[in-house]
Design a protein around this motif. Structure first.
Motif, PDB file in Angstrom:
ATOM      1  N   PRO A 113       0.823  -1.222   0.000  1.00  0.00           N
ATOM      2  CA  PRO A 113       0.000   0.000   0.000  1.00  0.00           C
ATOM      3  C   PRO A 113       0.854   1.268   0.000  1.00  0.00           C
ATOM      4  N   ARG A 114       2.059   1.197   0.586  1.00  0.00           N
ATOM      5  CA  ARG A 114       2.926   2.390   0.648  1.00  0.00           C
ATOM      6  C   ARG A 114       3.409   2.808  -0.730  1.00  0.00           C
ATOM      7  N   ARG A 115       3.349   1.900  -1.688  1.00  0.00           N
ATOM      8  CA  ARG A 115       3.833   2.203  -3.046  1.00  0.00           C
ATOM      9  C   ARG A 115       2.705   2.697  -3.954  1.00  0.00           C
ATOM     10  N   VAL A 116       1.464   2.575  -3.477  1.00  0.00           N
ATOM     11  CA  VAL A 116       0.330   2.866  -4.368  1.00  0.00           C
ATOM     12  C   VAL A 116       0.172   4.369  -4.592  1.00  0.00           C
ATOM     13  N   GLU A 117       0.226   5.127  -3.497  1.00  0.00           N
ATOM     14  CA  GLU A 117      -0.041   6.563  -3.594  1.00  0.00           C
ATOM     15  C   GLU A 117       0.896   7.247  -4.601  1.00  0.00           C
ATOM     16  N   GLU A 118       2.193   6.860  -4.554  1.00  0.00           N
ATOM     17  CA  GLU A 118       3.168   7.521  -5.427  1.00  0.00           C
ATOM     18  C   GLU A 118       2.977   7.144  -6.903  1.00  0.00           C
ATOM     19  N   ALA A 119       2.147   6.119  -7.174  1.00  0.00           N
ATOM     20  CA  ALA A 119       1.920   5.716  -8.584  1.00  0.00           C
ATOM     21  C   ALA A 119       0.687   6.399  -9.182  1.00  0.00           C
ATOM     22  N   ILE A 120      -0.035   7.170  -8.362  1.00  0.00           N
ATOM     23  CA  ILE A 120      -1.269   7.810  -8.850  1.00  0.00           C
ATOM     24  C   ILE A 120      -0.932   9.013  -9.730  1.00  0.00           C
ATOM     25  N   THR A 121      -1.594   9.081 -10.893  1.00  0.00           N
ATOM     26  CA  THR A 121      -1.455  10.252 -11.773  1.00  0.00           C
ATOM     27  C   THR A 121      -2.861  10.774 -12.092  1.00  0.00           C
ATOM     28  N   ARG A 123      -4.385  10.299 -14.665  1.00  0.00           N
ATOM     29  CA  ARG A 123      -5.094   9.307 -15.485  1.00  0.00           C
ATOM     30  C   ARG A 123      -5.514   8.059 -14.697  1.00  0.00           C
ATOM     31  N   THR A 124      -5.088   7.973 -13.453  1.00  0.00           N
ATOM     32  CA  THR A 124      -5.404   6.758 -12.679  1.00  0.00           C
ATOM     33  C   THR A 124      -6.903   6.673 -12.407  1.00  0.00           C
ATOM     34  N   ARG A 125      -7.473   5.491 -12.647  1.00  0.00           N
ATOM     35  CA  ARG A 125      -8.907   5.276 -12.383  1.00  0.00           C
ATOM     36  C   ARG A 125      -9.155   4.274 -11.260  1.00  0.00           C
ATOM     37  N   GLY A 126      -8.214   3.341 -11.095  1.00  0.00           N
ATOM     38  CA  GLY A 126      -8.483   2.317 -10.088  1.00  0.00           C
ATOM     39  C   GLY A 126      -7.247   1.527  -9.698  1.00  0.00           C
ATOM     40  N   ILE A 127      -7.465   0.613  -8.743  1.00  0.00           N
ATOM     41  CA  ILE A 127      -6.378  -0.197  -8.177  1.00  0.00           C
ATOM     42  C   ILE A 127      -6.844  -1.658  -8.167  1.00  0.00           C
ATOM     43  N   ILE A 128      -5.963  -2.555  -8.605  1.00  0.00           N
ATOM     44  CA  ILE A 128      -6.283  -3.992  -8.511  1.00  0.00           C
ATOM     45  C   ILE A 128      -5.249  -4.684  -7.623  1.00  0.00           C
ATOM     46  N   PRO A 129      -5.514  -4.779  -6.306  1.00  0.00           N
ATOM     47  CA  PRO A 129      -4.641  -5.602  -5.472  1.00  0.00           C
ATOM     48  C   PRO A 129      -4.915  -7.083  -5.776  1.00  0.00           C
ATOM     49  N   VAL A 130      -3.875  -7.888  -5.736  1.00  0.00           N
ATOM     50  CA  VAL A 130      -4.021  -9.329  -5.989  1.00  0.00           C
ATOM     51  C   VAL A 130      -3.786 -10.064  -4.672  1.00  0.00           C
ATOM     52  N   HIS A 131      -4.694 -10.966  -4.347  1.00  0.00           N
ATOM     53  CA  HIS A 131      -4.483 -11.814  -3.161  1.00  0.00           C
ATOM     54  C   HIS A 131      -3.587 -12.966  -3.608  1.00  0.00           C
ATOM     55  N   ALA A 147     -10.462   5.537  -1.725  1.00  0.00           N
ATOM     56  CA  ALA A 147     -11.548   6.455  -1.340  1.00  0.00           C
ATOM     57  C   ALA A 147     -11.072   7.911  -1.378  1.00  0.00           C
ATOM     58  N   VAL A 148      -9.888   8.171  -0.838  1.00  0.00           N
ATOM     59  CA  VAL A 148      -9.372   9.542  -0.772  1.00  0.00           C
ATOM     60  C   VAL A 148      -9.135  10.115  -2.171  1.00  0.00           C
ATOM     61  N   ASN A 149      -8.739   9.235  -3.108  1.00  0.00           N
ATOM     62  CA  ASN A 149      -8.385   9.715  -4.451  1.00  0.00           C
ATOM     63  C   ASN A 149      -9.475   9.463  -5.498  1.00  0.00           C
ATOM     64  N   GLY A 150     -10.641   9.024  -5.053  1.00  0.00           N
ATOM     65  CA  GLY A 150     -11.748   8.796  -5.985  1.00  0.00           C
ATOM     66  C   GLY A 150     -11.488   7.655  -6.965  1.00  0.00           C
ATOM     67  N   LEU A 151     -10.820   6.609  -6.501  1.00  0.00           N
ATOM     68  CA  LEU A 151     -10.499   5.467  -7.360  1.00  0.00           C
ATOM     69  C   LEU A 151     -11.293   4.238  -6.919  1.00  0.00           C
ATOM     70  N   TRP A 152     -11.710   3.430  -7.868  1.00  0.00           N
ATOM     71  CA  TRP A 152     -12.322   2.150  -7.494  1.00  0.00           C
ATOM     72  C   TRP A 152     -11.225   1.141  -7.130  1.00  0.00           C
ATOM     73  N   VAL A 153     -11.630   0.084  -6.417  1.00  0.00           N
ATOM     74  CA  VAL A 153     -10.692  -0.994  -6.071  1.00  0.00           C
ATOM     75  C   VAL A 153     -11.339  -2.335  -6.446  1.00  0.00           C
ATOM     76  N   VAL A 154     -10.609  -3.153  -7.192  1.00  0.00           N
ATOM     77  CA  VAL A 154     -11.061  -4.507  -7.557  1.00  0.00           C
ATOM     78  C   VAL A 154     -10.098  -5.506  -6.944  1.00  0.00           C
ATOM     79  N   GLU A 155     -10.598  -6.452  -6.169  1.00  0.00           N
ATOM     80  CA  GLU A 155      -9.734  -7.518  -5.640  1.00  0.00           C
ATOM     81  C   GLU A 155      -9.571  -8.586  -6.714  1.00  0.00           C
ATOM     82  N   ASP A 156      -8.338  -8.914  -7.081  1.00  0.00           N
ATOM     83  CA  ASP A 156      -8.102 -10.092  -7.919  1.00  0.00           C
ATOM     84  C   ASP A 156      -7.898 -11.259  -6.955  1.00  0.00           C
ATOM     85  N   ALA A 157      -8.991 -12.008  -6.757  1.00  0.00           N
ATOM     86  CA  ALA A 157      -8.985 -13.100  -5.772  1.00  0.00           C
ATOM     87  C   ALA A 157      -8.886 -14.464  -6.454  1.00  0.00           C
TER      88      ALA A 157
END
Ligand code: PLP
Length: 386
Positions: A113-121, A123-131, A147-157
């Motif tokens: 998660p600490r690496r996610v914020e610095e990757a936001i531009t 053009r970013t629309r969402g995040i897909i964390p993989v379990h 939530a803070v950046n208005g992005l959706w999150v999809v779990e790749d489960a």
């Protein structure tokens, strides 16, 4: 020691799979409607603690459908880990968007998660964390960043059906989640997948897109361009039988993990997969790291030696940011992902399937230990394992 071949994965259809499949065949409902399909979708939604589940033809399609449902478009960016199966990033490309890769956390092997914020531009629309490998990603901080950046999150489960994060089952931890029921997964119907979702509007939109875009109120009228992403009633018959045995399957696999952990922790140069205190694994595919200096040979040499001894294994995923379809864009963005690279080059996946016996596990670990020792006895790399 016995020398029969041990595969890395194997399918277990020892419950009602055959009976239900035959029942579906005899009923002639083998296509994409039927009682098993309805039963699977409602049972799977209940198991994942979500309002809806949509059965689809595989886990890659599940990701594709999720991104179509979220209206991801050309030019958009989606943040994904680089340490995952290629389908996670391929699906982003299918909708014309660009996967942006971030490193994983050494404590979970999942998106850091600490690496996610610095990757936001912009053009970013969402995040897909993989379990990854049945271990849930650290969802709270990822959802917070979303939530803070208005992005959706999809779990790749895909690799983690029924894993738990802080006591909550994966699938309903963010906007959407996707699953795979490929032959080597915890629960399988050969090829299959699912999307779980709480938002009723999103579920409705994805159902339409899954079925060629047909209007649910007007048969054979197609108001949008859709896809044929459906799964068959026949496949769902097998899945229903698999889910009936979920506790038995989970227990069998947990036992396999415990035995591997106990045996491998005594082998010098082998590091076990870390498990976060809040994680309950869905024990999909057992993995550990081989530290060549202490172990005596490299992970790839070990894989070769085990293959000679009739033991099939897999190397960890090759980092996606270095693969030909992605490396040019990744290098333009200057992505440097040292944790991903280190885990990818040293981790090995060992045979993991319900019917694997403790005797087989002893043989696997003894052969691993042998490879290490024989290497250490010679200078550099052993002739036996080279
Ligand atoms: C993390 C991850 N995502 C997606 C998929 C794609 O699933 P499928 O092979 O069912 O298309 C897999 C499959 O193994 C996976 O491991």
């Amino acid at each position: 020691m016995s020398t029969h071949r041990i595969p890395v994965a194997s399918v277990d259809l020892s419950g009602n799979e055959e009976r239900y499949a035959l029942d579906a065949i005899r009923s002639t409902w083998i296509s994409s409607t039927g009682a098993y399909l309805d039963r699977f979708e409602s049972e799977f939604a209940a198991l994942c603690d979500t309002r809806s589940a949509l059965a689809v033809c595989n886990g890659t399609v599940a990701l594709h459908l999720a991104l179509l449902g979220l209206d991801v478009r050309p030019g958009d960016e989606v943040i994904v880990p680089s340490l995952t199966y290629v389908a996670t990033a391929n699906a982003v490309r299918y909708v014309g968007a660009e996967p942006v890769f971030v490193d994983v956390d050494p404590q979970t092997w999942c998106m850091d998660p600490r690496r996610v914020e610095e990757a936001i531009t912009r053009r970013t629309r969402g995040i897909i964390p993989v379990h990854l490998l049945g271990h849930p990603a650290d969802m709270d901080p990822i959802n917070h960043i979303g939530a803070v950046n208005g992005l959706w999150v999809v779990e790749d489960a895909a690799e983690a059906t029924l894993a738990r994060y802080k006591g909550k089952v994966v699938g309903g931890l963010s906007d959407l989640a996707t699953f795979s029921f490929f032959g080597n997964k915890m629960f399988t119907c050969g090829e299959g997948g699912a999307v779980t979702v709480n938002d009723a509007r999103l579920a409705k939109r994805m159902r339409i897109l899954r079925g060629q875009g047909m209007d649910p109120q007007r048969r054979y009228y197609f108001p949008v361009t859709g896809y044929n992403f459906r799964l068959t009633n026949l496949a769902c018959a097998i899945l229903c039988a698999q889910l009936e045995r979920r506790e038995q399957i989970l227990q069998a696999r947990r036992r396999i993990y415990e035995v591997y952990n106990a045996l491998l922790s005594a082998v010098p140069g082998v590091t076990l997969q870390p498990v976060a205190p809040w994680a309950e694994l869905s024990p999909w595919m057992y993995a550990c790291r081989i530290e060549p200096d202490q172990f005596g040979c490299t992970r790839d040499q070990l894989i070769g030696y085990l293959a000679e001894q009739q033991i099939e294994t897999r190397p960890m995923f090759v980092p996606l940011h270095g693969l030909p379809p992605f490396r040019e864009e990744s290098s333009k963005r200057g992505e440097v992902l040292p944790v991903t690279d280190a885990i990818s080059s040293t981790a090995i996946m060992l045979p993991t399937y319900n019917q694997l016996t403790e005797a087989d596990q002893h043989r696997i670990v003894e052969t691993i230990a042998q490879a290490g020792k024989s290497s250490l006895r010679t200078t550099g790399v052993s002739r036996r394992v080279a």
